[in-house]
Scaffold this active site. Structure first.
Site, PDB file in Angstrom:
ATOM      1  N   ARG A 174       6.105  17.187  22.988  1.00 40.88           N
ATOM      2  CA  ARG A 174       7.034  18.101  22.332  1.00 40.88           C
ATOM      3  C   ARG A 174       8.485  17.699  22.611  1.00 40.88           C
ATOM      4  NH1 ARG A 174       3.861  21.642  19.990  1.00 40.88           N
ATOM      5  NH2 ARG A 174       1.853  22.028  21.000  1.00 40.88           N
ATOM      6  N   ASP A 175       9.303  17.757  21.546  1.00 47.43           N
ATOM      7  CA  ASP A 175      10.724  17.448  21.698  1.00 47.43           C
ATOM      8  C   ASP A 175      11.375  18.498  22.593  1.00 47.43           C
ATOM      9  OD1 ASP A 175      12.890  15.634  19.787  1.00 47.43           O
ATOM     10  OD2 ASP A 175      13.693  17.293  20.987  1.00 47.43           O
ATOM     11  N   ILE A 176      12.257  18.060  23.465  1.00 50.83           N
ATOM     12  CA  ILE A 176      12.887  18.958  24.436  1.00 50.83           C
ATOM     13  C   ILE A 176      13.891  19.904  23.756  1.00 50.83           C
ATOM     14  CG2 ILE A 176      14.910  17.557  25.073  1.00 50.83           C
ATOM     15  CD1 ILE A 176      14.109  18.097  28.036  1.00 50.83           C
ATOM     16  N   ASN A 204      14.405   7.737  12.980  1.00 48.15           N
ATOM     17  CA  ASN A 204      15.821   7.404  12.844  1.00 48.15           C
ATOM     18  C   ASN A 204      16.081   6.011  13.408  1.00 48.15           C
ATOM     19  OD1 ASN A 204      16.295  10.022  11.827  1.00 48.15           O
ATOM     20  ND2 ASN A 204      16.520  10.845  13.904  1.00 48.15           N
ATOM     21  N   VAL A 215      17.705   7.709  21.159  1.00 44.93           N
ATOM     22  CA  VAL A 215      16.857   7.110  22.200  1.00 44.93           C
ATOM     23  C   VAL A 215      16.306   5.800  21.642  1.00 44.93           C
ATOM     24  CG1 VAL A 215      14.808   7.372  23.644  1.00 44.93           C
ATOM     25  CG2 VAL A 215      16.258   9.366  23.166  1.00 44.93           C
ATOM     26  N   HIS A 237      10.258   5.872  17.887  1.00 41.83           N
ATOM     27  CA  HIS A 237       9.570   7.167  17.851  1.00 41.83           C
ATOM     28  C   HIS A 237       9.637   7.749  16.460  1.00 41.83           C
ATOM     29  CE1 HIS A 237      13.799   7.854  19.006  1.00 41.83           C
ATOM     30  NE2 HIS A 237      13.728   8.984  18.334  1.00 41.83           N
ATOM     31  N   HIS A 293       9.563  11.543  14.573  1.00 40.72           N
ATOM     32  CA  HIS A 293       9.622  12.994  14.697  1.00 40.72           C
ATOM     33  C   HIS A 293       8.578  13.590  13.742  1.00 40.72           C
ATOM     34  CE1 HIS A 293      13.725  13.131  16.625  1.00 40.72           C
ATOM     35  NE2 HIS A 293      13.799  11.942  16.067  1.00 40.72           N
TER      36      HIS A 293
HETATM   37  P1  5GP Z   1      16.514  10.451  17.982  1.00 42.54           P
HETATM   38  O1  5GP Z   1      17.817  11.197  18.047  1.00 42.54           O
HETATM   39  O2  5GP Z   1      16.609   9.140  18.743  1.00 42.54           O
HETATM   40  O3  5GP Z   1      15.963  10.278  16.593  1.00 42.54           O
HETATM   41  O4  5GP Z   1      15.444  11.361  18.720  1.00 42.54           O
HETATM   42  C1  5GP Z   1      15.427  11.505  20.102  1.00 42.54           C
HETATM   43  C2  5GP Z   1      14.818  12.838  20.402  1.00 42.54           C
HETATM   44  O5  5GP Z   1      14.458  12.862  21.765  1.00 42.54           O
HETATM   45  C3  5GP Z   1      15.755  14.038  20.170  1.00 42.54           C
HETATM   46  O6  5GP Z   1      15.181  14.910  19.191  1.00 42.54           O
HETATM   47  C4  5GP Z   1      15.852  14.690  21.544  1.00 42.54           C
HETATM   48  O7  5GP Z   1      15.867  16.094  21.501  1.00 42.54           O
HETATM   49  C5  5GP Z   1      14.614  14.168  22.250  1.00 42.54           C
HETATM   50  N1  5GP Z   1      14.743  14.049  23.692  1.00 42.54           N
HETATM   51  C6  5GP Z   1      15.799  13.550  24.389  1.00 42.54           C
HETATM   52  N2  5GP Z   1      15.537  13.561  25.708  1.00 42.54           N
HETATM   53  C7  5GP Z   1      14.287  14.083  25.843  1.00 42.54           C
HETATM   54  C8  5GP Z   1      13.476  14.353  26.994  1.00 42.54           C
HETATM   55  O8  5GP Z   1      13.829  14.103  28.148  1.00 42.54           O
HETATM   56  N3  5GP Z   1      12.251  14.899  26.760  1.00 42.54           N
HETATM   57  C9  5GP Z   1      11.818  15.186  25.482  1.00 42.54           C
HETATM   58  N4  5GP Z   1      10.600  15.736  25.367  1.00 42.54           N
HETATM   59  N5  5GP Z   1      12.561  14.937  24.388  1.00 42.54           N
HETATM   60  C10 5GP Z   1      13.787  14.397  24.571  1.00 42.54           C
END
Ligand code: 5GP
Ligand code: ZN
Length: 115
Positions: free
Chosen positions: A30-32, A88, A97, A101, A103
């Site tokens: 799950r996303d944080i 993304n 990140v 990944h 979503h």
């Molecule tokens: P991006 O912005 O790279 O497409 O997605 C990265 C996602 O990782 C974001 O939706 C963010 O909320 C999530 N995220 C960042 N740090 C953590 C973490 O420590 N744990 C979890 N579960 N999600 C994280």
């Protein structure tokens, strides 16, 4: 594994996460900071920086990851209503990140095009 990578920390278990699926190739958790009632991240265990780094050789891994995504969507009860599955890439793509990944977002309607 990249030692400075947050999601490699999740695959290694050194960073805690709420996992909904895990096997030898893929983890879903799950996303944080959820942006929808269901917001799950699917990642390969292998450190790949983004979709821009994928090659033909990643085909079997990607097939498996998408099959897992479909199963997780069914398990979460969002398959019938529909959902968003998005990766993304890079700064303008919204990637924060640098470990590949997807979503999996569901539980509400989404607009198109995205902002
Ligand atoms: P991006 O912005 O790279 O497409 O997605 C990265 C996602 O990782 C974001 O939706 C963010 O909320 C999530 N995220 C960042 N740090 C953590 C973490 O420590 N744990 C979890 N579960 N999600 C994280
Ligand atoms: Zn990584």
């Amino acid at each position: 594994m990249a030692t400075d990578c947050l999601f490699c920390g999740i695959t290694a278990g050194t960073v805690p996460s709420a996992q909904v699926f895990s096997d030898d190739q893929v983890i879903a958790f799950r996303d944080i900071a959820p942006r929808a009632p269901t917001h799950i991240l699917l990642i390969p265990r292998e450190h790949i920086a983004s979709a821009a780094a994928l090659t033909e050789d990643h085909g079997p891994l990607l097939g498996h990851l998408f099959a897992v995504a479909a199963q997780v969507a069914r398990d979460e009860g969002i398959a019938d209503s529909g959902y968003r599955l998005v990766s993304n890439v890079g700064r303008w793509g919204g990637q924060t990140v640098d470990h590949l990944h997807w979503h999996l977002l569901g539980g509400r309607p989404f607009t198109w095009p995205p902002g």
